[in-house]
Design a protein around this motif. Structure first.
Motif, PDB file in Angstrom:
ATOM      1  N   ARG A  84       0.837  -1.189   0.000  1.00 26.27           N
ATOM      2  CA  ARG A  84       0.000   0.000   0.000  1.00 26.27           C
ATOM      3  C   ARG A  84       0.878   1.246   0.000  1.00 26.27           C
ATOM      4  N   PRO A  85       0.618   2.213  -0.896  1.00 22.82           N
ATOM      5  CA  PRO A  85       1.424   3.425  -0.919  1.00 22.82           C
ATOM      6  C   PRO A  85       1.442   4.119   0.435  1.00 22.82           C
ATOM      7  N   ILE A  86       2.553   4.734   0.741  1.00 22.64           N
ATOM      8  CA  ILE A  86       2.748   5.377   2.033  1.00 22.64           C
ATOM      9  C   ILE A  86       2.183   6.785   1.993  1.00 22.64           C
ATOM     10  N   ALA A  87       1.330   7.110   2.954  1.00 20.61           N
ATOM     11  CA  ALA A  87       0.677   8.405   2.960  1.00 20.61           C
ATOM     12  C   ALA A  87       1.392   9.414   3.854  1.00 20.61           C
ATOM     13  N   ASP A  88       2.258   8.953   4.747  1.00 18.85           N
ATOM     14  CA  ASP A  88       2.899   9.824   5.720  1.00 18.85           C
ATOM     15  C   ASP A  88       4.414   9.800   5.535  1.00 18.85           C
ATOM     16  N   PRO A  89       4.970  10.729   4.763  1.00 20.29           N
ATOM     17  CA  PRO A  89       6.417  10.742   4.529  1.00 20.29           C
ATOM     18  C   PRO A  89       7.232  10.840   5.811  1.00 20.29           C
ATOM     19  N   ASP A  90       6.802  11.693   6.751  1.00 17.36           N
ATOM     20  CA  ASP A  90       7.557  11.844   7.991  1.00 17.36           C
ATOM     21  C   ASP A  90       7.663  10.520   8.732  1.00 17.36           C
ATOM     22  N   ALA A  91       6.559   9.801   8.820  1.00 15.88           N
ATOM     23  CA  ALA A  91       6.567   8.520   9.524  1.00 15.88           C
ATOM     24  C   ALA A  91       7.461   7.516   8.812  1.00 15.88           C
TER      25      ALA A  91
ATOM     26  N   THR B  30      16.746  28.359   0.729  1.00 14.91           N
ATOM     27  CA  THR B  30      15.743  27.576   0.029  1.00 14.91           C
ATOM     28  C   THR B  30      16.370  26.241  -0.369  1.00 14.91           C
ATOM     29  N   CYS B  31      15.754  25.140   0.056  1.00 13.79           N
ATOM     30  CA  CYS B  31      16.230  23.802  -0.289  1.00 13.79           C
ATOM     31  C   CYS B  31      15.293  23.221  -1.337  1.00 13.79           C
ATOM     32  N   ALA B  32      15.760  23.127  -2.566  1.00 15.82           N
ATOM     33  CA  ALA B  32      14.917  22.708  -3.687  1.00 15.82           C
ATOM     34  C   ALA B  32      15.149  21.247  -4.028  1.00 15.82           C
ATOM     35  N   ASP B  33      14.053  20.495  -4.125  1.00 17.98           N
ATOM     36  CA  ASP B  33      14.107  19.100  -4.554  1.00 17.98           C
ATOM     37  C   ASP B  33      12.734  18.714  -5.068  1.00 17.98           C
ATOM     38  N   ILE B  34      12.689  17.997  -6.188  1.00 13.32           N
ATOM     39  CA  ILE B  34      11.392  17.657  -6.774  1.00 13.32           C
ATOM     40  C   ILE B  34      10.765  16.412  -6.147  1.00 13.32           C
ATOM     41  N   ASP B  35      11.471  15.734  -5.242  1.00 12.33           N
ATOM     42  CA  ASP B  35      10.937  14.565  -4.545  1.00 12.33           C
ATOM     43  C   ASP B  35      10.227  15.026  -3.275  1.00 12.33           C
ATOM     44  N   PRO B  36       8.913  14.806  -3.152  1.00 14.73           N
ATOM     45  CA  PRO B  36       8.206  15.255  -1.959  1.00 14.73           C
ATOM     46  C   PRO B  36       8.710  14.605  -0.674  1.00 14.73           C
ATOM     47  N   PHE B  37       9.253  13.386  -0.760  1.00 17.93           N
ATOM     48  CA  PHE B  37       9.824  12.777   0.439  1.00 17.93           C
ATOM     49  C   PHE B  37      11.109  13.485   0.848  1.00 17.93           C
ATOM     50  N   ALA B  38      11.857  13.986  -0.108  1.00 19.58           N
ATOM     51  CA  ALA B  38      13.026  14.797   0.232  1.00 19.58           C
ATOM     52  C   ALA B  38      12.605  16.060   0.965  1.00 19.58           C
ATOM     53  N   LEU B  39      11.511  16.657   0.569  1.00 17.78           N
ATOM     54  CA  LEU B  39      11.054  17.870   1.242  1.00 17.78           C
ATOM     55  C   LEU B  39      10.725  17.583   2.709  1.00 17.78           C
ATOM     56  N   SER B  40      10.152  16.424   2.979  1.00 19.21           N
ATOM     57  CA  SER B  40       9.898  16.033   4.364  1.00 19.21           C
ATOM     58  C   SER B  40      11.207  15.804   5.115  1.00 19.21           C
ATOM     59  N   ALA B  41      12.170  15.138   4.452  1.00 14.09           N
ATOM     60  CA  ALA B  41      13.470  14.901   5.075  1.00 14.09           C
ATOM     61  C   ALA B  41      14.175  16.221   5.376  1.00 14.09           C
ATOM     62  N   ILE B  42      14.085  17.168   4.464  1.00 17.56           N
ATOM     63  CA  ILE B  42      14.701  18.483   4.665  1.00 17.56           C
ATOM     64  C   ILE B  42      14.130  19.157   5.905  1.00 17.56           C
ATOM     65  N   ALA B  43      12.813  19.135   6.042  1.00 16.99           N
ATOM     66  CA  ALA B  43      12.182  19.758   7.208  1.00 16.99           C
ATOM     67  C   ALA B  43      12.579  19.050   8.503  1.00 16.99           C
ATOM     68  N   LEU B  44      12.566  17.714   8.486  1.00 12.68           N
ATOM     69  CA  LEU B  44      12.946  16.954   9.678  1.00 12.68           C
ATOM     70  C   LEU B  44      14.404  17.206  10.055  1.00 12.68           C
ATOM     71  N   ASN B  45      15.277  17.196   9.077  1.00 13.13           N
ATOM     72  CA  ASN B  45      16.695  17.401   9.367  1.00 13.13           C
ATOM     73  C   ASN B  45      16.988  18.825   9.802  1.00 13.13           C
ATOM     74  N   GLY B  46      16.298  19.783   9.204  1.00 19.24           N
ATOM     75  CA  GLY B  46      16.465  21.160   9.646  1.00 19.24           C
ATOM     76  C   GLY B  46      16.075  21.321  11.107  1.00 19.24           C
ATOM     77  N   ALA B  47      14.924  20.771  11.471  1.00 18.93           N
ATOM     78  CA  ALA B  47      14.461  20.867  12.857  1.00 18.93           C
ATOM     79  C   ALA B  47      15.427  20.173  13.810  1.00 18.93           C
ATOM     80  N   ALA B  48      15.970  19.033  13.398  1.00 12.87           N
ATOM     81  CA  ALA B  48      16.904  18.287  14.250  1.00 12.87           C
ATOM     82  C   ALA B  48      18.189  19.077  14.508  1.00 12.87           C
ATOM     83  N   ASN B  49      18.494  20.003  13.610  1.00 12.39           N
ATOM     84  CA  ASN B  49      19.714  20.801  13.756  1.00 12.39           C
ATOM     85  C   ASN B  49      19.437  22.237  14.171  1.00 12.39           C
ATOM     86  N   GLY B  50      18.198  22.522  14.524  1.00 11.80           N
ATOM     87  CA  GLY B  50      17.860  23.831  15.050  1.00 11.80           C
ATOM     88  C   GLY B  50      17.860  24.961  14.046  1.00 11.80           C
TER      89      GLY B  50
END
Length: 220
Positions: free
Chosen positions: A3-10, A105-125
């Motif tokens: 089943r396709p994954i609906a929650d990239p962060d998870a 601005t962190c540009a990437d056409i993969d929506p999962f990368a955009l989630s990773a960018i946000a998570l990693n940014g938050a992890a590094n303050g």
């Protein structure tokens, strides 16, 4: 069929682990412990959504070298509006923010990368601006443009370099991090720095990758 994954962060939290980056230990990223399992998982599940491989799950050599260079030479980005192109994990953008950029601005056409960018940014303050549209050919006035590992495909490398050269000619500082990919236009670049970057053998077929930071020559 999966089943396709609906929650990239998870998905990212489940398939990766937050740990320091080899050449840039000041920055921690959500990265995969092994390449093969997550690659297979994305082929099975994310592939159903038409998404590319999980480039965001690894600290690639070009990005590590570029991030190291930016942290060691903060004048590259201090006070600047910065673009981290083909951002992947957001590593280079995080380094730019830590080095004093006004905004990144962190540009990437993969929506999962955009989630990773946000998570990693938050992890590094730091706060990053994820951008999911194709920016090739556009100019939004960035003072510094950073691009890591962009020369692995011929047509894409040519398009990206022509665009980066245009940005450089109008006055943007353009830096490229590359570990010797096939389509790097070395004859049109000036080398600024060299690093020996620890990498994932499953992806690079070696443990250490000689990686350079380049900028376009004025004559292009």
């Amino acid at each position: 069929m999966s089943r396709p994954i609906a929650d990239p962060d998870a998905f990212i939290r489940a398939e990766t682990r937050l740990r320091p980056t080899a050449l840039v230990p000041e920055i921690a990223l959500h990265v995969a412990d092994e390449a093969v399992p997550i690659w297979h998982r994305t082929e099975e599940e994310l592939g159903e959504m038409g998404l590319p491989p999980p480039f965001w799950a690894f600290a690639w050599a070009g990005g590590q070298a570029l991030a190291r260079h930016v942290l060691d030479h903060p004048d590259t980005v201090t006070g600047q509006e910065v673009l981290d192109f083909a951002s992947g994990s957001g590593l280079v953008g995080i380094a730019a923010m830590k080095a004093g950029a006004a905004a990144v601005t962190c540009a990437d056409i993969d929506p999962f990368a955009l989630s990773a960018i946000a998570l990693n940014g938050a992890a590094n303050g730091v706060v990053l601006r994820p951008w999911g549209e194709d920016l090739i050919g556009r100019d939004l006035g960035w003072g510094t443009v950073l691009a890591g590992d962009i020369c692995y495909e011929k047509d894409l490398a040519e398009r990206v370099y022509a665009w980066l050269l245009d940005l450089s000619r109008r006055g943007a500082r353009v830096l490229i991090g590359d570990p010797g990919r096939t389509y790097l236009p070395k004859d049109r670049l000036e080398q600024l720095a060299e690093y020996h970057v620890p990498v994932t053998r499953e992806l690079e077929d070696m443990d250490i990758k000689r990686t350079c930071v380049w900028r376009p020559r004025p004559e292009g």
